[in-house]
Design a protein around this motif. Structure first.
Motif, PDB file in Angstrom:
ATOM      1  N   ALA A 176       0.374  -1.000  -0.353  1.00  0.00           N
ATOM      2  CA  ALA A 176      -0.335  -0.011  -0.189  1.00  0.00           C
ATOM      3  C   ALA A 176       0.902   1.428  -0.106  1.00  0.00           C
ATOM      4  CB  ALA A 176      -0.637   0.190   1.245  1.00  0.00           C
ATOM      5  N   VAL A 177       1.756   1.382   1.063  1.00  0.00           N
ATOM      6  CA  VAL A 177       2.440   1.965   1.110  1.00  0.00           C
ATOM      7  C   VAL A 177       3.924   2.313  -0.761  1.00  0.00           C
ATOM      8  CG1 VAL A 177       4.919   3.354   2.141  1.00  0.00           C
ATOM      9  CG2 VAL A 177       2.936   2.687   3.386  1.00  0.00           C
ATOM     10  N   LEU A 178       4.008   2.034  -0.390  1.00  0.00           N
ATOM     11  CA  LEU A 178       5.649   2.046  -1.521  1.00  0.00           C
ATOM     12  C   LEU A 178       4.490   1.997  -3.355  1.00  0.00           C
ATOM     13  CD1 LEU A 178       8.395  -0.724  -0.192  1.00  0.00           C
ATOM     14  CD2 LEU A 178       7.893   1.825   0.085  1.00  0.00           C
ATOM     15  N   ASP A 179       3.113   1.157  -3.417  1.00  0.00           N
ATOM     16  CA  ASP A 179       3.175   0.915  -4.776  1.00  0.00           C
ATOM     17  C   ASP A 179       1.674   1.788  -5.088  1.00  0.00           C
ATOM     18  OD1 ASP A 179       4.497  -1.166  -4.891  1.00  0.00           O
ATOM     19  OD2 ASP A 179       2.759  -3.175  -4.918  1.00  0.00           O
ATOM     20  N   VAL A 180       0.897   2.510  -3.268  1.00  0.00           N
ATOM     21  CA  VAL A 180      -0.236   3.443  -4.125  1.00  0.00           C
ATOM     22  C   VAL A 180       0.212   4.421  -3.314  1.00  0.00           C
ATOM     23  CG1 VAL A 180      -2.128   3.977  -3.252  1.00  0.00           C
ATOM     24  CG2 VAL A 180      -1.805   0.898  -4.042  1.00  0.00           C
ATOM     25  N   TRP A 181       0.737   4.480  -2.243  1.00  0.00           N
ATOM     26  CA  TRP A 181      -0.023   6.257  -1.277  1.00  0.00           C
ATOM     27  C   TRP A 181       1.778   6.463  -1.810  1.00  0.00           C
ATOM     28  CZ3 TRP A 181       3.409   9.096   2.201  1.00  0.00           C
ATOM     29  CH2 TRP A 181       2.828   9.693   2.635  1.00  0.00           C
ATOM     30  N   LEU A 182       2.665   5.857  -1.599  1.00  0.00           N
ATOM     31  CA  LEU A 182       3.975   7.061  -1.677  1.00  0.00           C
ATOM     32  C   LEU A 182       4.317   7.875  -3.769  1.00  0.00           C
ATOM     33  CD1 LEU A 182       6.371   7.992  -0.721  1.00  0.00           C
ATOM     34  CD2 LEU A 182       7.855   5.824  -1.155  1.00  0.00           C
ATOM     35  N   PRO A 183       3.620   7.067  -4.020  1.00  0.00           N
ATOM     36  CA  PRO A 183       3.357   7.322  -5.694  1.00  0.00           C
ATOM     37  C   PRO A 183       2.629   8.449  -5.820  1.00  0.00           C
ATOM     38  CG  PRO A 183       3.181   4.478  -6.330  1.00  0.00           C
ATOM     39  CD  PRO A 183       3.713   5.423  -4.630  1.00  0.00           C
ATOM     40  N   ALA A 184       1.223   8.239  -4.839  1.00  0.00           N
ATOM     41  CA  ALA A 184       0.864   9.049  -5.128  1.00  0.00           C
ATOM     42  C   ALA A 184       1.391  10.787  -4.348  1.00  0.00           C
ATOM     43  CB  ALA A 184      -0.965   9.260  -5.093  1.00  0.00           C
ATOM     44  N   ALA A 185       1.830  10.584  -3.303  1.00  0.00           N
ATOM     45  CA  ALA A 185       2.251  11.421  -2.219  1.00  0.00           C
ATOM     46  C   ALA A 185       3.250  11.715  -3.085  1.00  0.00           C
ATOM     47  CB  ALA A 185       3.138  10.898  -0.948  1.00  0.00           C
ATOM     48  N   THR A 186       4.224  12.011  -3.512  1.00  0.00           N
ATOM     49  CA  THR A 186       5.605  12.265  -4.382  1.00  0.00           C
ATOM     50  C   THR A 186       5.286  13.306  -5.408  1.00  0.00           C
ATOM     51  OG1 THR A 186       7.115  10.133  -3.971  1.00  0.00           O
ATOM     52  CG2 THR A 186       7.403  11.431  -5.365  1.00  0.00           C
ATOM     53  N   ALA A 187       3.879  11.893  -6.421  1.00  0.00           N
ATOM     54  CA  ALA A 187       3.980  13.095  -8.012  1.00  0.00           C
ATOM     55  C   ALA A 187       3.144  14.331  -6.843  1.00  0.00           C
ATOM     56  CB  ALA A 187       2.289  13.167  -8.594  1.00  0.00           C
ATOM     57  N   LEU A 188       2.523  14.985  -5.543  1.00  0.00           N
ATOM     58  CA  LEU A 188       2.286  15.954  -5.560  1.00  0.00           C
ATOM     59  C   LEU A 188       3.174  16.450  -4.813  1.00  0.00           C
ATOM     60  CD1 LEU A 188      -1.314  16.953  -2.743  1.00  0.00           C
ATOM     61  CD2 LEU A 188       1.379  17.276  -2.306  1.00  0.00           C
TER      62      LEU A 188
END
Length: 501
Positions: A176-188
């Motif tokens: 969840a962190v590495l595949d979903v949340w972190l990419p979204a947060a990094t894009a922000l």
């Protein structure tokens, strides 16, 4: 006598929404906001938990039959069965086993649910679910004989439920962190950094304590927030996800009685590292969950910085520094047609607060377990999904909100021009420097500027007149005479270029 009183609405027969098919979501993440958070379902839902349990059980069975590979720390591999007499599985049999979690879908979810209703135990249901697929009739799936039925009693061998659960949650949260949340947060954060670079040279009046203060640039202020967010993202990206498989109280008790010849800590370490996790060698019945508390604290801190961004942008919008680009067909107010409300940032605030509350509770609760084990973590961990869901929803809202912003340089320029008194700082600083250099008449610079500016509006001509009468060296006087609130931004633009990686 028949009553003529009107029937109260609550007395009327109405549809029971709990009986509607398909089922109606109780919470907003599975209802109104499903689209924004759906990727988390593949990692943090109840079905994802059961799939991860199946994966852990299958991989443990393979290790018991075929031995271990060397772990990341150089653990000595075990060649051949860990449990003497266990069948050595063929490549085809291993592939078959790994297809069990890979093909876990709607039918399998329903089947597992039916088993659990009988066992009234979720992990035991997983064990029986796998054993069904190792029954005698499995031979028909292979060209020849298969040893899988003989391996059936090695499913869940020497395991307590928490051996399976802790590894499953570690895999789920990592995904969840590495595949979903972190990419979204990094894009922000990247989107914010792009805005910062774009507006690095656009001057803006600061407001410390809400009062006019030393000017900066819009880009530099956005860069501060992007820099803060990225620091938290680096911490989260480097997080450890721990796991253990060592029995009912962490002693390998059943393991050593059943198979005393195996080096069970070595097998455990190799297995945990084979799953891509960090081995925890000392635990009670449960893995201690400290790593979870660490990750959730870092995500909560990211949330709070993002909350700071949302409130600042909301304030800049109210001041006219940002304008919002209207969305065709959208309504800002049900009664005031002129309004374009900053709803994305307001929604983000609320969702970040809910997420932080859940993350804080998770972190505080999970690090404590009475004696060798209690069940408080069971229900608690089932709320990891909502905690990340509200954060992911907030990230989506902020990203949408930032996309609809335009900087009003004209508004900021007018604000700067109305506050010439902020130049009291550089003037008195120049006087101090001149005094140190031996220029006479520079006494009490702070006090003189305070008398000129505090509680007073000072325009450009008045400030230049004051500077001209100070007796400063010509080069200093010329530099100050050319200074305006809009040009008094120091190294703001350079700071964005040099330090916003």
């Amino acid at each position: 006598m028949t009553s003529t009183a009107p029937q109260h609405p609550s007395d009327q027969t109405r549809v029971n929404l709990a009986d509607v098919t398909p089922p109606i979501a109780l919470g907003p993440l599975d209802g109104r906001y499903r689209g924004a958070v759906a990727p988390l379902v593949d990692h943090l839902s109840e079905a994802a938990l059961n799939r991860a349990r199946i994966q852990v059980e299958v991989e443990w069975l393979i290790v018991l039959c075929n031995g271990t590979v060397a772990g990341e720390a150089g653990t000595t591999p075990v060649a051949g069965p860990v449990v003497p007499g266990a069948p050595t599985l063929s490549d085809a049999e291993i592939a078959y086993l790994r297809q069990i979690p890979a093909t876990f879908g709607a039918d399998e979810i329903a089947e597992l649910g039916a088993i659990e209703r009988e066992t009234v135990h979720d992990v035991k249901a997983v064990e029986y679910f796998i054993k069904r697929r190792l029954a005698a009739d499995v031979a028909g799936k292979f060209l020849g004989e298969t040893s899988l039925p003989a391996a059936s009693e090695l499913v869940h061998f020497a395991c307590t439920s928490e051996d399976v659960n802790n590894l499953s949650y570690a895999l789920m949260v990592r995904g969840a962190v590495l595949d979903v949340w972190l990419p979204a947060a990094t894009a922000l954060a990247d989107q914010l950094a792009d805005l910062a670079r774009e507006h690095a040279a656009v001057p803006m009046l600061s407001r410390t304590h809400g009062q006019p203060a030393t000017p900066t640039t819009m880009g530099k202020e956005l860069a501060v927030l992007a820099h803060r967010l990225r620091r938290q993202l680096r911490r989260i990206g480097a997080a450890e996800f721990l796991g253990k498989i060592n029995g009912a109280t962490g002693t390998y008790g059943a393991h050593t009685v059943a198979v005393p010849g195996a080096d069970w800590p070595a097998v455990s370490r190799a297995f945990v590292e084979h799953l891509g996790l960090t081995w925890n060698p000392l635990t009670t019945q449960i893995e201690s969950h400290d790593w979870q508390a660490e990750v959730y604290a870092d995500v909560a801190r990211f949330n709070r910085i993002l909350h700071n961004l949302a409130t600042d942008v909301w304030t800049y919008i109210s001041m006219g520094f940002f304008t919002q680009i209207p969305v065709a067909g959208a309504t800002g107010s049900s009664t005031m047609p002129h309004k374009v409300n900053p709803i994305r940032f307001e929604n983000a605030e609320a969702n970040l607060e809910i997420s932080c509350s859940l993350l804080d509770t998770l972190a505080a609760t999970l690090v404590t377990s009475r004696l060798q084990r209690d069940l408080t973590d069971s229900t608690t961990q089932r709320n990891i999904g909502p905690a990340f869901g509200h954060s992911l929803l907030a990230i989506d809202n902020v990203r949408r909100g930032l996309t609809a912003l335009a900087v009003s340089a004209e508004t900021m320029a007018a604000d700067l021009d109305a506050n010439w008194e902020v130049l009291g700082e550089p003037v008195q600083s120049a006087m101090r420097a001149a005094s140190v250099a031996g220029v006479e008449g520079m006494e009490n610079p702070y006090e003189r500027l305070k008398e000129l500016t505090r509680g007073h509006r000072v325009d450009g001509p008045a400030m230049r007149e004051f500077v001209a009468g100070l007796g400063l060296p010509d080069d200093v006087a010329a530099r100050l005479a050319a200074l305006t609130p809009a040009s008094y931004v120091g190294l703001a633009e350079r700071l964005v270029a040099d330090h916003l990686d």
